[in-house]
Design a protein around this motif. Structure first.
Motif, mmCIF file in Angstrom:
data_model
loop_
_atom_site.group_PDB
_atom_site.id
_atom_site.type_symbol
_atom_site.label_atom_id
_atom_site.label_comp_id
_atom_site.label_asym_id
_atom_site.label_seq_id
_atom_site.Cartn_x
_atom_site.Cartn_y
_atom_site.Cartn_z
ATOM 1 N N ASN A 32 0.856 -1.184 0.000
ATOM 2 C CA ASN A 32 0.000 0.000 0.000
ATOM 3 C C ASN A 32 0.897 1.241 0.000
ATOM 4 O OD1 ASN A 32 -2.037 1.885 0.272
ATOM 5 N ND2 ASN A 32 -2.303 1.529 2.467
ATOM 6 N N VAL A 33 1.063 1.854 -1.173
ATOM 7 C CA VAL A 33 2.018 2.950 -1.344
ATOM 8 C C VAL A 33 1.495 4.227 -0.703
ATOM 9 C CG1 VAL A 33 3.212 4.389 -3.028
ATOM 10 C CG2 VAL A 33 2.891 1.943 -3.468
ATOM 11 N N VAL A 34 2.380 4.908 0.071
ATOM 12 C CA VAL A 34 2.006 6.188 0.686
ATOM 13 C C VAL A 34 2.997 7.300 0.354
ATOM 14 C CG1 VAL A 34 0.764 5.093 2.589
ATOM 15 C CG2 VAL A 34 3.195 5.606 2.848
ATOM 16 N N ALA A 35 4.190 6.955 -0.168
ATOM 17 C CA ALA A 35 5.185 7.974 -0.498
ATOM 18 C C ALA A 35 6.021 7.502 -1.680
ATOM 19 C CB ALA A 35 6.089 8.259 0.708
ATOM 20 N N VAL A 36 6.351 8.447 -2.580
ATOM 21 C CA VAL A 36 7.113 8.108 -3.787
ATOM 22 C C VAL A 36 8.109 9.221 -4.100
ATOM 23 C CG1 VAL A 36 7.015 7.490 -6.225
ATOM 24 C CG2 VAL A 36 5.110 6.903 -4.726
ATOM 25 N N THR A 37 9.353 8.844 -4.400
ATOM 26 C CA THR A 37 10.338 9.767 -4.949
ATOM 27 C C THR A 37 10.978 9.076 -6.147
ATOM 28 O OG1 THR A 37 12.076 8.960 -3.454
ATOM 29 C CG2 THR A 37 10.812 10.895 -2.734
ATOM 30 N N SER A 38 11.606 9.869 -7.019
ATOM 31 C CA SER A 38 12.163 9.300 -8.237
ATOM 32 C C SER A 38 13.575 9.795 -8.468
ATOM 33 C CB SER A 38 11.291 9.691 -9.436
ATOM 34 O OG SER A 38 11.859 9.257 -10.644
ATOM 35 N N THR A 39 14.451 8.865 -8.924
ATOM 36 C CA THR A 39 15.824 9.209 -9.276
ATOM 37 C C THR A 39 16.247 8.384 -10.483
ATOM 38 O OG1 THR A 39 16.348 9.615 -6.948
ATOM 39 C CG2 THR A 39 18.202 9.419 -8.461
ATOM 40 N N GLY A 40 16.429 9.047 -11.622
ATOM 41 C CA GLY A 40 16.980 8.389 -12.803
ATOM 42 C C GLY A 40 16.319 7.096 -13.212
ATOM 43 N N ASP A 44 11.504 5.257 -5.691
ATOM 44 C CA ASP A 44 11.621 4.850 -4.286
ATOM 45 C C ASP A 44 10.238 4.893 -3.652
ATOM 46 O OD1 ASP A 44 14.498 4.532 -4.094
ATOM 47 O OD2 ASP A 44 14.604 6.703 -4.367
ATOM 48 N N PHE A 45 9.727 3.729 -3.306
ATOM 49 C CA PHE A 45 8.395 3.645 -2.728
ATOM 50 C C PHE A 45 8.469 3.376 -1.232
ATOM 51 C CE2 PHE A 45 7.550 2.628 -7.149
ATOM 52 C CZ PHE A 45 6.390 3.348 -7.394
ATOM 53 N N GLY A 46 7.611 4.057 -0.501
ATOM 54 C CA GLY A 46 7.419 3.770 0.913
ATOM 55 C C GLY A 46 5.968 3.402 1.131
ATOM 56 N N GLY A 47 5.725 2.346 1.873
ATOM 57 C CA GLY A 47 4.347 1.933 2.098
ATOM 58 C C GLY A 47 4.256 0.784 3.078
ATOM 59 N N TYR A 48 3.063 0.223 3.172
ATOM 60 C CA TYR A 48 2.800 -0.829 4.146
ATOM 61 C C TYR A 48 2.552 -2.156 3.428
ATOM 62 C CZ TYR A 48 2.384 2.928 7.521
ATOM 63 O OH TYR A 48 2.656 4.021 8.320
ATOM 64 N N TYR A 54 5.791 -1.012 7.729
ATOM 65 C CA TYR A 54 6.260 -0.007 6.775
ATOM 66 C C TYR A 54 7.562 -0.479 6.141
ATOM 67 C CZ TYR A 54 7.261 4.493 4.655
ATOM 68 O OH TYR A 54 7.512 5.496 3.753
ATOM 69 N N VAL A 55 7.614 -0.460 4.812
ATOM 70 C CA VAL A 55 8.800 -0.898 4.078
ATOM 71 C C VAL A 55 9.112 0.119 2.986
ATOM 72 C CG1 VAL A 55 8.377 -3.357 4.487
ATOM 73 C CG2 VAL A 55 7.398 -2.256 2.465
ATOM 74 N N THR A 56 10.353 0.085 2.494
ATOM 75 C CA THR A 56 10.747 0.911 1.352
ATOM 76 C C THR A 56 11.273 -0.006 0.250
ATOM 77 O OG1 THR A 56 12.970 1.230 2.260
ATOM 78 C CG2 THR A 56 11.318 2.894 2.796
ATOM 79 N N LYS A 57 10.967 0.343 -0.981
ATOM 80 C CA LYS A 57 11.378 -0.465 -2.122
ATOM 81 C C LYS A 57 11.870 0.441 -3.242
ATOM 82 C CE LYS A 57 9.945 -4.432 -0.391
ATOM 83 N NZ LYS A 57 10.823 -5.608 -0.153
ATOM 84 N N LYS A 58 12.932 -0.016 -3.917
ATOM 85 C CA LYS A 58 13.422 0.668 -5.102
ATOM 86 C C LYS A 58 12.986 -0.129 -6.326
ATOM 87 C CE LYS A 58 17.523 2.843 -3.013
ATOM 88 N NZ LYS A 58 17.103 4.221 -3.333
ATOM 89 N N VAL A 59 12.240 0.524 -7.210
ATOM 90 C CA VAL A 59 11.662 -0.160 -8.363
ATOM 91 C C VAL A 59 12.208 0.471 -9.642
ATOM 92 C CG1 VAL A 59 9.548 -0.814 -9.545
ATOM 93 C CG2 VAL A 59 9.577 -0.638 -7.049
ATOM 94 N N ALA A 60 12.837 -0.362 -10.468
ATOM 95 C CA ALA A 60 13.364 0.119 -11.741
ATOM 96 C C ALA A 60 12.307 -0.104 -12.822
ATOM 97 C CB ALA A 60 14.651 -0.627 -12.092
ATOM 98 N N THR A 117 -3.114 7.385 -9.560
ATOM 99 C CA THR A 117 -1.857 8.095 -9.809
ATOM 100 C C THR A 117 -0.965 7.217 -10.668
ATOM 101 O OG1 THR A 117 -2.026 9.176 -7.650
ATOM 102 C CG2 THR A 117 0.100 9.295 -8.765
ATOM 103 N N ARG A 118 -0.454 7.780 -11.770
ATOM 104 C CA ARG A 118 0.405 7.041 -12.689
ATOM 105 C C ARG A 118 1.818 7.611 -12.599
ATOM 106 N NH1 ARG A 118 -0.943 7.279 -18.176
ATOM 107 N NH2 ARG A 118 -0.576 5.051 -18.490
ATOM 108 N N TYR A 119 2.798 6.727 -12.357
ATOM 109 C CA TYR A 119 4.206 7.116 -12.203
ATOM 110 C C TYR A 119 4.994 6.657 -13.431
ATOM 111 C CZ TYR A 119 2.812 7.716 -7.329
ATOM 112 O OH TYR A 119 2.164 8.111 -6.186
ATOM 113 N N PHE A 120 5.784 7.581 -13.987
ATOM 114 C CA PHE A 120 6.559 7.300 -15.189
ATOM 115 C C PHE A 120 8.046 7.231 -14.844
ATOM 116 C CE2 PHE A 120 2.718 9.585 -16.236
ATOM 117 C CZ PHE A 120 2.186 8.863 -17.291
#
Length: 216
Positions: A32-40, A44-48, A54-60, A117-120
């Protein structure tokens, strides 16, 4: 030797922390995503997770991949809406009438909301929101002898209050609305003799979200 051992552990922990996963793997984890940041190209997802941890994941994301996150809620959401297109069905001797123009501006309060919400991979995102709620808006209606059964002798503008069921679609902060069922209520004696007072109408509207004004 101990130094090399701890260095290896530190390296392994660092690799584990910075390891990225692909989109399909992430979707399978049901977070369950609650926070998103993007780098290149990496999000970077934060959620439950399903255990409410609460966990964080890096998704390419691949070149054409897009992650869509949908959430529904019953939290009220406000939009400022004007109804420039109003259709009144035929009544008595009056045929169907179409009114155009910006003669009203009111508040649409969504009771149910669905946010997509759509993330590119470029770091950009788009937000689409669908809502069902109630419209309340002051409006000015023109009264004439012919549409008041000759109760008034001169043409004048009178204040009415419009209410109705409101279906909205919001892209980022711009709102498009459809009012499948609306009614106008007179606020004056002359207005109560208006042939369309408390009569059904339907129409379309356009507006903006109130967060542009610093409101919730």
């Amino acid at each position: 030797m101990k130094t090399l051992f701890f260095a290896a552990i530190l390296f392994a922990c660092t690799q584990a922390f910075t390891q990225t996963i692909d989109l399909q793997t992430f979707l399978g984890q049901d977070i369950n995503v609650v926070a998103v940041t993007s780098t290149g190209g990496v999000l970077d997802f934060g959620g439950y997770d399903p255990n409410n941890v609460y966990v964080t994941k890096k998704v390419a994301l691949g070149p054409t991949e897009v992650l869509a996150v949908g959430k529904s809620s019953w939290t009220p959401r406000l939009s400022l809406v004007t109804i420039p297109f109003k259709v009144r069905p035929a009544i008595d001797t009056f045929p169907q009438a179409v009114q155009t123009g910006l003669t009203n501006a009111g508040i649409s309060t969504n009771i149910y909301n669905y946010k997509l919400t759509r993330y590119f991979n470029s770091g950009k995102q788009s937000t689409h929101q669908f809502g069902v709620g109630i419209l309340i808006a002051p409006t000015a209606e023109e009264l004439r002898p012919d549409n008041t059964n000759k109760f008034v002798n001169e043409t004048s503008k009178q204040l009415f209050v419009s209410t109705g069921l409101c279906l909205t679609y919001t892209y980022n902060d711009l709102t498009f609305a459809m009012i499948p069922a609306g009614f106008d209520f007179a606020t004056t004696t002359d207005g109560r003799n208006y042939v369309y007072n408390q009569q059904y109408w339907w129409g379309f509207g356009i507006g903006i979200t109130t967060k542009l004004f610093g409101l919730f």
